[in-house]
Write a protein that holds these residues in place. Structure first.
Motif, PDB file in Angstrom:
ATOM      1  N   ARG A  62       1.349  -0.955  -0.103  1.00  0.00           N
ATOM      2  CA  ARG A  62       0.047   0.057  -0.009  1.00  0.00           C
ATOM      3  C   ARG A  62       1.001   1.184   0.443  1.00  0.00           C
ATOM      4  NH1 ARG A  62      -2.785  -2.950   3.911  1.00  0.00           N
ATOM      5  NH2 ARG A  62      -1.627  -1.121   5.734  1.00  0.00           N
ATOM      6  N   ASP A  63       1.987   1.231   0.433  1.00  0.00           N
ATOM      7  CA  ASP A  63       2.686   2.505   1.151  1.00  0.00           C
ATOM      8  C   ASP A  63       3.544   2.994  -0.107  1.00  0.00           C
ATOM      9  OD1 ASP A  63       1.794   2.737   3.469  1.00  0.00           O
ATOM     10  OD2 ASP A  63       3.983   1.887   4.594  1.00  0.00           O
ATOM     11  N   PHE A  64       4.371   1.837  -1.618  1.00  0.00           N
ATOM     12  CA  PHE A  64       4.649   1.890  -2.099  1.00  0.00           C
ATOM     13  C   PHE A  64       4.034   2.388  -2.577  1.00  0.00           C
ATOM     14  CE2 PHE A  64       6.392   0.459  -6.514  1.00  0.00           C
ATOM     15  CZ  PHE A  64       7.999   0.690  -6.090  1.00  0.00           C
ATOM     16  N   VAL A  65       2.395   1.609  -3.372  1.00  0.00           N
ATOM     17  CA  VAL A  65       1.605   2.178  -4.458  1.00  0.00           C
ATOM     18  C   VAL A  65       1.412   3.670  -5.007  1.00  0.00           C
ATOM     19  CG1 VAL A  65      -0.237   1.931  -5.461  1.00  0.00           C
ATOM     20  CG2 VAL A  65       1.003  -0.343  -4.942  1.00  0.00           C
ATOM     21  N   ALA A  66       1.017   4.117  -3.461  1.00  0.00           N
ATOM     22  CA  ALA A  66       0.118   5.630  -2.586  1.00  0.00           C
ATOM     23  C   ALA A  66       1.056   6.444  -2.740  1.00  0.00           C
ATOM     24  CB  ALA A  66      -0.053   5.267  -1.121  1.00  0.00           C
ATOM     25  N   TYR A  67       2.902   5.973  -2.861  1.00  0.00           N
ATOM     26  CA  TYR A  67       4.041   6.906  -2.996  1.00  0.00           C
ATOM     27  C   TYR A  67       3.529   7.822  -3.867  1.00  0.00           C
ATOM     28  CZ  TYR A  67       8.954   8.596  -1.754  1.00  0.00           C
ATOM     29  OH  TYR A  67      10.006   9.407  -1.908  1.00  0.00           O
ATOM     30  N   PRO A  68       4.143   9.421  -3.690  1.00  0.00           N
ATOM     31  CA  PRO A  68       3.931  10.630  -4.511  1.00  0.00           C
ATOM     32  C   PRO A  68       4.801  10.910  -6.065  1.00  0.00           C
ATOM     33  CG  PRO A  68       4.328  11.632  -2.608  1.00  0.00           C
ATOM     34  CD  PRO A  68       4.471  10.292  -2.577  1.00  0.00           C
ATOM     35  N   GLY A  69       5.554  10.060  -4.780  1.00  0.00           N
ATOM     36  CA  GLY A  69       7.555  10.320  -6.179  1.00  0.00           C
ATOM     37  C   GLY A  69       7.388   9.251  -7.475  1.00  0.00           C
ATOM     38  N   ALA A  92       2.515  -3.897  -8.169  1.00  0.00           N
ATOM     39  CA  ALA A  92       2.060  -4.128  -7.020  1.00  0.00           C
ATOM     40  C   ALA A  92       0.722  -4.096  -6.349  1.00  0.00           C
ATOM     41  CB  ALA A  92       3.758  -2.390  -6.252  1.00  0.00           C
ATOM     42  N   ARG A  93       0.013  -3.224  -7.487  1.00  0.00           N
ATOM     43  CA  ARG A  93      -0.821  -3.071  -6.569  1.00  0.00           C
ATOM     44  C   ARG A  93      -1.603  -4.324  -7.365  1.00  0.00           C
ATOM     45  NH1 ARG A  93      -1.822   1.048  -9.380  1.00  0.00           N
ATOM     46  NH2 ARG A  93      -1.684   2.896  -8.736  1.00  0.00           N
ATOM     47  N   SER A  94      -1.470  -5.375  -8.306  1.00  0.00           N
ATOM     48  CA  SER A  94      -1.858  -5.987  -8.763  1.00  0.00           C
ATOM     49  C   SER A  94      -1.740  -7.527  -7.597  1.00  0.00           C
ATOM     50  CB  SER A  94      -1.250  -7.160 -10.171  1.00  0.00           C
ATOM     51  OG  SER A  94      -1.676  -6.290 -11.174  1.00  0.00           O
ATOM     52  N   LEU A  95      -0.720  -7.221  -6.552  1.00  0.00           N
ATOM     53  CA  LEU A  95      -0.048  -8.505  -6.300  1.00  0.00           C
ATOM     54  C   LEU A  95      -1.209  -8.209  -4.288  1.00  0.00           C
ATOM     55  CD1 LEU A  95       1.400 -11.072  -5.209  1.00  0.00           C
ATOM     56  CD2 LEU A  95       2.806  -8.692  -4.314  1.00  0.00           C
ATOM     57  N   TYR A  96      -1.373  -7.065  -4.471  1.00  0.00           N
ATOM     58  CA  TYR A  96      -2.006  -6.487  -3.177  1.00  0.00           C
ATOM     59  C   TYR A  96      -3.823  -6.922  -3.245  1.00  0.00           C
ATOM     60  CZ  TYR A  96      -4.120  -3.293   0.133  1.00  0.00           C
ATOM     61  OH  TYR A  96      -4.905  -3.783   1.547  1.00  0.00           O
ATOM     62  N   THR A  97      -3.903  -6.030  -4.503  1.00  0.00           N
ATOM     63  CA  THR A  97      -5.092  -7.570  -4.724  1.00  0.00           C
ATOM     64  C   THR A  97      -5.325  -8.206  -4.906  1.00  0.00           C
ATOM     65  OG1 THR A  97      -5.731  -5.245  -6.356  1.00  0.00           O
ATOM     66  CG2 THR A  97      -7.093  -7.267  -7.040  1.00  0.00           C
ATOM     67  N   LEU A 122      -3.797 -10.581  -3.166  1.00  0.00           N
ATOM     68  CA  LEU A 122      -3.873 -11.157  -1.792  1.00  0.00           C
ATOM     69  C   LEU A 122      -4.778 -11.205  -0.732  1.00  0.00           C
ATOM     70  CD1 LEU A 122       0.361 -10.184  -0.551  1.00  0.00           C
ATOM     71  CD2 LEU A 122      -0.108 -12.006  -0.733  1.00  0.00           C
ATOM     72  N   ILE A 123      -5.691  -9.481  -1.024  1.00  0.00           N
ATOM     73  CA  ILE A 123      -6.847  -9.280  -0.404  1.00  0.00           C
ATOM     74  C   ILE A 123      -8.030 -10.375  -1.043  1.00  0.00           C
ATOM     75  CG2 ILE A 123      -5.574  -7.441   0.777  1.00  0.00           C
ATOM     76  CD1 ILE A 123      -7.605  -5.865  -0.629  1.00  0.00           C
ATOM     77  N   SER A 124      -7.685 -10.004  -2.216  1.00  0.00           N
ATOM     78  CA  SER A 124      -9.438 -11.136  -2.669  1.00  0.00           C
ATOM     79  C   SER A 124      -9.434 -12.152  -3.190  1.00  0.00           C
ATOM     80  CB  SER A 124      -9.831  -9.460  -3.917  1.00  0.00           C
ATOM     81  OG  SER A 124      -9.542  -8.579  -3.773  1.00  0.00           O
ATOM     82  N   TYR A 125      -8.530 -12.723  -4.105  1.00  0.00           N
ATOM     83  CA  TYR A 125      -9.203 -13.590  -4.302  1.00  0.00           C
ATOM     84  C   TYR A 125      -7.611 -14.533  -3.717  1.00  0.00           C
ATOM     85  CZ  TYR A 125      -9.581 -10.890  -8.857  1.00  0.00           C
ATOM     86  OH  TYR A 125     -10.050 -10.357  -8.992  1.00  0.00           O
ATOM     87  N   CYS A 126      -6.970 -14.773  -2.531  1.00  0.00           N
ATOM     88  CA  CYS A 126      -6.373 -15.591  -1.584  1.00  0.00           C
ATOM     89  C   CYS A 126      -6.598 -15.675  -0.936  1.00  0.00           C
ATOM     90  CB  CYS A 126      -4.758 -15.025  -2.160  1.00  0.00           C
ATOM     91  SG  CYS A 126      -4.258 -15.648  -3.855  1.00  0.00           S
ATOM     92  N   ARG A 127      -6.999 -14.335  -0.223  1.00  0.00           N
ATOM     93  CA  ARG A 127      -7.099 -13.926   1.338  1.00  0.00           C
ATOM     94  C   ARG A 127      -7.491 -15.624   2.100  1.00  0.00           C
ATOM     95  NH1 ARG A 127     -12.562 -12.128   3.122  1.00  0.00           N
ATOM     96  NH2 ARG A 127     -13.215 -12.199   1.613  1.00  0.00           N
ATOM     97  N   ARG A 128      -8.366 -15.553   1.539  1.00  0.00           N
ATOM     98  CA  ARG A 128      -8.432 -17.462   2.018  1.00  0.00           C
ATOM     99  C   ARG A 128      -7.538 -18.849   2.701  1.00  0.00           C
ATOM    100  NH1 ARG A 128     -13.413 -16.547   0.695  1.00  0.00           N
ATOM    101  NH2 ARG A 128     -15.120 -15.476   2.877  1.00  0.00           N
TER     102      ARG A 128
END
Length: 133
Positions: free
Chosen positions: A76-83, A97-102, A104-110
């Protein structure tokens, strides 16, 4: 002639089973593991590249361990980094990174089990063991 036919059918069945086993679809775990390694390697290459913008030096570290619960905050921090928005390689890395986050929290959560929540471990990557030959 009949035993030869049985042997041939058995051989074909075994080969078919072996081919199906080797072409199994990736699991959620294998997908996030390979994507996290790909992102970590791309980040290392980006930081060591001579032809990239100086803003790359200010990016948050991006060592990923999908077994560490803190990886979610790290992504989350990396994706939101403004620079570095003007650097194509950084934008591509942020998209991965956004794809991996998605995933992790959606498809692989369980399917995933986090073994630790040591956020400091994601700041200092552990070097792989040196192989002696």
């Amino acid at each position: 002639k009949l035993p030869t036919m049985k042997m041939l059918l058995l051989l074909v069945a075994l080969l078919s089973a072996a081919l199906q086993a080797s072409s199994a679809p990736p699991t959620c775990y294998s997908r996030v593991l390979s994507l996290s390694k790909e992102i970590t390697e791309s980040f290392k290459e980006l930081q060591t590249s001579k032809n990239v913008d100086s803003c790359v030096e200010t990016l948050p570290r991006l060592y990923l361990d999908i077994h560490n619960y803190c990886v979610l905050a790290k992504l989350r921090d990396f994706v939101a980094y403004p620079g570095c928005d003007r650097v194509v390689e950084v934008n591509e890395l942020k998209e991965k990174a956004r794809s991996l986050y998605t995933i992790l929290i959606s498809y692989c959560r369980r399917d995933l089990v986090f073994l630790t929540d040591d956020c400091n471990a994601l700041e200092i990557p552990i070097s792989p063991p040196i192989e002696h030959s």
